[in-house]
Design a protein around this motif. Sequence first.
Motif, short mmCIF file in Angstrom:
data_model
loop_
_atom_site.label_atom_id
_atom_site.label_comp_id
_atom_site.label_asym_id
_atom_site.label_seq_id
_atom_site.Cartn_x
_atom_site.Cartn_y
_atom_site.Cartn_z
N ALA A 23 43.91 24.78 50.25
CA ALA A 23 43.01 23.80 49.66
C ALA A 23 41.87 23.50 50.63
O ALA A 23 41.93 23.85 51.80
N GLN A 24 40.83 22.80 50.12
CA GLN A 24 39.70 22.44 50.96
C GLN A 24 40.18 21.58 52.14
O GLN A 24 39.75 21.77 53.26
N GLU A 25 41.05 20.62 51.84
CA GLU A 25 41.60 19.79 52.91
C GLU A 25 43.01 19.38 52.53
O GLU A 25 43.29 19.05 51.38
N GLN A 26 43.91 19.40 53.50
CA GLN A 26 45.32 19.07 53.24
C GLN A 26 45.89 18.31 54.43
O GLN A 26 45.60 18.63 55.59
N TRP A 27 46.70 17.30 54.12
CA TRP A 27 47.42 16.56 55.15
C TRP A 27 48.92 16.75 54.91
O TRP A 27 49.38 16.65 53.77
N LEU A 28 49.66 17.01 55.97
CA LEU A 28 51.11 17.17 55.87
C LEU A 28 51.79 16.27 56.88
O LEU A 28 51.33 16.13 58.01
N GLY A 29 52.91 15.64 56.47
CA GLY A 29 53.74 14.92 57.42
C GLY A 29 54.77 15.86 58.02
O GLY A 29 55.25 16.77 57.35
N ILE A 30 55.08 15.67 59.29
CA ILE A 30 56.10 16.48 59.97
C ILE A 30 57.30 15.57 60.24
O ILE A 30 57.16 14.52 60.88
N TYR A 31 58.46 15.97 59.75
CA TYR A 31 59.67 15.15 59.86
C TYR A 31 60.78 15.91 60.58
O TYR A 31 60.91 17.13 60.42
N LEU A 32 61.56 15.18 61.34
CA LEU A 32 62.73 15.74 62.01
C LEU A 32 63.91 14.80 61.75
O LEU A 32 63.85 13.62 62.11
N GLN A 33 64.92 15.32 61.06
CA GLN A 33 66.10 14.52 60.70
C GLN A 33 65.71 13.23 59.99
O GLN A 33 66.26 12.16 60.25
N GLY A 34 64.75 13.34 59.07
CA GLY A 34 64.34 12.22 58.25
C GLY A 34 63.33 11.29 58.87
O GLY A 34 62.82 10.38 58.20
N GLN A 35 62.99 11.47 60.12
CA GLN A 35 62.03 10.61 60.81
C GLN A 35 60.69 11.32 60.97
O GLN A 35 60.65 12.47 61.40
N LYS A 36 59.61 10.61 60.61
CA LYS A 36 58.29 11.20 60.77
C LYS A 36 57.93 11.25 62.25
O LYS A 36 57.96 10.23 62.94
N ALA A 53 30.14 36.94 56.32
CA ALA A 53 30.78 35.82 55.63
C ALA A 53 32.25 35.73 56.03
O ALA A 53 32.97 36.75 56.06
N VAL A 54 32.70 34.53 56.35
CA VAL A 54 34.09 34.29 56.74
C VAL A 54 34.55 32.94 56.17
O VAL A 54 33.73 32.15 55.70
N LYS A 55 35.85 32.72 56.20
CA LYS A 55 36.42 31.39 55.94
C LYS A 55 36.70 30.75 57.29
O LYS A 55 37.30 31.37 58.17
N ARG A 56 36.25 29.53 57.44
CA ARG A 56 36.50 28.79 58.68
C ARG A 56 37.58 27.73 58.40
O ARG A 56 37.42 26.89 57.53
N VAL A 57 38.68 27.83 59.12
CA VAL A 57 39.81 26.94 58.91
C VAL A 57 40.02 26.12 60.18
O VAL A 57 40.27 26.68 61.25
N GLU A 58 39.91 24.80 60.05
CA GLU A 58 40.11 23.91 61.19
C GLU A 58 41.41 23.13 60.99
O GLU A 58 41.65 22.58 59.91
N THR A 59 42.24 23.10 62.00
CA THR A 59 43.51 22.39 61.90
C THR A 59 43.70 21.46 63.08
O THR A 59 43.22 21.71 64.19
N THR A 60 44.39 20.36 62.83
CA THR A 60 44.79 19.42 63.87
C THR A 60 46.27 19.13 63.66
O THR A 60 46.69 18.82 62.54
N ASN A 61 47.06 19.24 64.72
CA ASN A 61 48.49 18.99 64.65
C ASN A 61 48.89 18.03 65.77
O ASN A 61 48.61 18.29 66.94
N LEU A 62 49.51 16.93 65.39
CA LEU A 62 49.93 15.94 66.38
C LEU A 62 51.43 15.70 66.23
O LEU A 62 51.93 15.49 65.12
N LEU A 63 52.13 15.72 67.35
CA LEU A 63 53.57 15.52 67.35
C LEU A 63 53.94 14.52 68.43
O LEU A 63 53.52 14.64 69.57
N LYS A 64 54.69 13.47 68.04
CA LYS A 64 55.19 12.48 68.99
C LYS A 64 56.68 12.30 68.74
O LYS A 64 57.10 12.07 67.61
N SER A 65 57.47 12.38 69.81
CA SER A 65 58.91 12.22 69.65
C SER A 65 59.53 11.87 70.99
O SER A 65 58.83 11.76 72.01
#
Length: 213
Positions: A23-36, A53-65
């Motif tokens: 999709a143009q933009e997507q947000w996903l939650g990351i969960y471990l054993q039911g905890q975000k 011509a290309v597709k440019r895909v930018e991603t950001t991933n943040l993990l705290k645990s």
Amino acid sequence: MKTDVTRPLITLLVLMAARLSFAQEQWLGIYLQGQKIGYARSAERDDKLNGSAVKRVETTNLLKSKMLGSDFEMRIESTSWVGPDGKPRRIQFSTVSSGRKQNVLAEFNGQTIDVRIDNSGAKTRKRLNVPAGARVVDDATFAVADPSKLKAGSRQTLYVLDPITVSLVKNEVVYKGLEKVRVPTGEFTAHVVEIIDPRATTRVFLSSKGDLV
């Protein structure tokens, strides 16, 4: 997305969340054993690279645990330039973890990948050789953009670039067929794709259009 995760595979969880939608933009939650424990954001747009011509895909991933009583935080940002054939032309990564920062810039040139690495100021270069006949993609789920055309049990072998180890990782992508899946908005019949990575196996549930369920 369902992933069995142990401590050595936390980094892989972040990487696999990077681009599981088209999709143009997507947000996903990351969960471990039911905890975000974090989130992943992906945005895609048309672009040009070296006049093509290309597709440019930018991603950001943040993990705290917490790992063994200690705080753990990792942030991975990436930009991929992907050609109409689905092959990456350039990928740029920035990884920040435990006070250290690593920047990786990979240029894809046919059967070789030229990589520049800046690890907290220590700069190195590395050239990776693509195995003969291998298909390299920026994300293994790219191979299943249209799952409705696949037969149950069909299998593809792909390679992805791991920015942490700066190496190519072999993935087996298997289409498992249709399966019922329940999400907060209801129950769906989804196409199930299994991505077998040497570090973990991930099951991805896709709609008939190839969007992530």
